[in-house]
Write a protein that holds these residues in place. Structure first.
Motif, PDB file in Angstrom:
ATOM      1  N   SER A 142       0.857  -1.184   0.000  1.00 22.94           N
ATOM      2  CA  SER A 142       0.000   0.000   0.000  1.00 22.94           C
ATOM      3  C   SER A 142       0.889   1.228   0.000  1.00 22.94           C
ATOM      4  O   SER A 142       1.757   1.381   0.868  1.00 22.94           O
ATOM      5  N   ILE A 143       0.663   2.115  -0.989  1.00 28.71           N
ATOM      6  CA  ILE A 143       1.463   3.328  -1.114  1.00 28.71           C
ATOM      7  C   ILE A 143       0.523   4.518  -1.189  1.00 28.71           C
ATOM      8  O   ILE A 143      -0.171   4.706  -2.194  1.00 28.71           O
ATOM      9  N   GLY A 165      -1.704  -2.517  -4.222  1.00 20.96           N
ATOM     10  CA  GLY A 165      -1.503  -3.416  -5.354  1.00 20.96           C
ATOM     11  C   GLY A 165      -0.265  -4.262  -5.165  1.00 20.96           C
ATOM     12  O   GLY A 165       0.475  -4.106  -4.199  1.00 20.96           O
ATOM     13  N   VAL A 166      -0.044  -5.155  -6.104  1.00 18.34           N
ATOM     14  CA  VAL A 166       1.112  -6.044  -6.059  1.00 18.34           C
ATOM     15  C   VAL A 166       2.212  -5.481  -6.949  1.00 18.34           C
ATOM     16  O   VAL A 166       1.947  -5.009  -8.068  1.00 18.34           O
ATOM     17  N   VAL A 167       3.446  -5.519  -6.443  1.00 14.14           N
ATOM     18  CA  VAL A 167       4.594  -5.080  -7.246  1.00 14.14           C
ATOM     19  C   VAL A 167       4.843  -6.160  -8.295  1.00 14.14           C
ATOM     20  O   VAL A 167       5.295  -7.267  -7.987  1.00 14.14           O
ATOM     21  N   VAL A 168       4.523  -5.826  -9.549  1.00  9.62           N
ATOM     22  CA  VAL A 168       4.599  -6.823 -10.618  1.00  9.62           C
ATOM     23  C   VAL A 168       5.861  -6.698 -11.462  1.00  9.62           C
ATOM     24  O   VAL A 168       6.209  -7.622 -12.202  1.00  9.62           O
ATOM     25  N   LYS A 177       6.633  -1.109 -10.494  1.00 10.78           N
ATOM     26  CA  LYS A 177       5.307  -1.048 -11.093  1.00 10.78           C
ATOM     27  C   LYS A 177       4.344  -1.810 -10.192  1.00 10.78           C
ATOM     28  O   LYS A 177       4.567  -2.981  -9.870  1.00 10.78           O
ATOM     29  N   VAL A 178       3.299  -1.123  -9.759  1.00 12.34           N
ATOM     30  CA  VAL A 178       2.330  -1.703  -8.829  1.00 12.34           C
ATOM     31  C   VAL A 178       0.986  -1.825  -9.525  1.00 12.34           C
ATOM     32  O   VAL A 178       0.472  -0.842 -10.073  1.00 12.34           O
ATOM     33  N   GLN A 179       0.432  -3.028  -9.505  1.00  9.12           N
ATOM     34  CA  GLN A 179      -0.856  -3.285 -10.160  1.00  9.12           C
ATOM     35  C   GLN A 179      -1.916  -3.542  -9.091  1.00  9.12           C
ATOM     36  O   GLN A 179      -1.740  -4.356  -8.193  1.00  9.12           O
ATOM     37  N   ALA A 188      -2.499   0.203 -12.964  1.00 15.95           N
ATOM     38  CA  ALA A 188      -1.085   0.096 -12.613  1.00 15.95           C
ATOM     39  C   ALA A 188      -0.472   1.484 -12.480  1.00 15.95           C
ATOM     40  O   ALA A 188      -0.837   2.406 -13.211  1.00 15.95           O
ATOM     41  N   GLN A 189       0.412   1.621 -11.503  1.00 15.32           N
ATOM     42  CA  GLN A 189       1.134   2.877 -11.295  1.00 15.32           C
ATOM     43  C   GLN A 189       2.601   2.564 -11.067  1.00 15.32           C
ATOM     44  O   GLN A 189       2.955   1.514 -10.534  1.00 15.32           O
TER      45      GLN A 189
END
Length: 201
Positions: A54-55, A60-63, A71-73, A79-80
Motif C-alpha cells: 500500500s502506497i 496493489g502487487v509489485v509486478v 510497477k504496482v498493479q 497500474a502505477q
C-alpha cells in the motif's frame, strides 16, 4: 560447450536477471503491507517483487521492477509506477532528534504544577464553613482565643464577643475569620489585627 557452462553461474550472480522479471499473475490475498516496512531494507526495491503493498492509499502487487522504478498493479487492473528513491525519502524513519525539545517543555509545567498543591494544601483545611452555628453556647471574649498559639483555629465554631459585635466563628479564610451573628449578618476580621489588639490582653 564447457565455456557456456562456466558462464552461467556468473550470469546468475549478476542482478540484471531478477530485475527483468515480471509477475503475470499477482496474488492479492491478504492485507496490503505499508511500503514503509520495505523501504528500509537493504534489498529494496527488489525485495518487494510480488508483494501486496500500500502506497499512499494505492494498494496493489509489485509486478515489475525496472532500474529504480517499481510497477504496482491494483486488483482492478490499474497500474502505477513509483520511483524507489523517492519512496525511500518519503517513508524514511522519523527524526528522533525532535522529541528532545518536547521533553524540556514537559518539565516546565510539572514544576509549576508541583508548586500549586503546596498553596492549595494551606488553603483547603481552613475553607470549612459552619452552616448551623450554635448561638446557645456561652459567649467568650475574643481575647480568650486571640492569645493562643493555634489562633484562629482554636476559635473555630466558638461563640465569641468582639467589642461591638457578637457571633459564632463560622469560617476561617487565609488571613481572616468570618463571624456570623444570630441575625445572620457576617463580618470578617483580620487574624493578625486580632492578635495585636486582643492577643496580649
Amino acid at each position: 560447450m564447457q565455456s557456456l557452462a562456466t558462464s552461467n553461474p556468473d550470469n546468475e550472480a549478476t542482478p540484471p536477471a531478477p530485475v527483468a522479471r515480471a509477475i503475470t499473475e499477482p496474488d492479492f490475498s491478504g492485507t496490503p503491507q505499508p511500503i514503509g516496512q520495505w523501504t528500509e531494507r537493504a534489498g529494496f526495491p527488489h525485495c518487494t517483487l510480488g508483494v501486496y503493498v500500500s502506497i499512499h492509499g494505492f494498494a496493489g502487487v509489485v509486478v515489475e521492477i525496472i532500474n529504480q522504478s517499481i510497477k504496482v498493479q491494483s486488483p482492478d487492473g490499474d497500474a502505477q509506477r513509483f520511483n524507489a528513491n523517492r519512496l525511500k525519502t518519503l517513508f524514511a524513519p522519523p527524526d528522533r532528534t525532535m522529541p528532545e525539545p518536547q521533553m524540556l517543555s514537559v518539565e516546565r509545567p510539572s514544576r509549576v504544577a508541583a508548586s500549586r498543591p503546596a498553596d492549595d494544601e494551606t488553603e483547603l483545611p481552613p475553607r470549612v464553613h459552619i452552616t448551623e452555628p450554635d448561638f446557645t453556647a456561652p459567649v467568650r471574649a475574643i481575647r480568650v482565643y486571640a492569645g493562643q498559639p493555634d489562633f484562629p483555629q482554636c476559635a473555630f465554631g466558638k461563640h465569641v464577643d468582639i467589642p461591638g459585635y457578637e457571633g459564632v466563628v463560622v469560617e476561617i479564610v487565609k488571613g481572616s475569620i468570618k463571624v456570623q451573628s444570630s441575625t445572620g449578618a457576617i463580618r470578617s476580621y483580620n487574624t493578625d489585627t486580632m492578635r495585636k489588639l486582643y492577643g496580649a490582653i
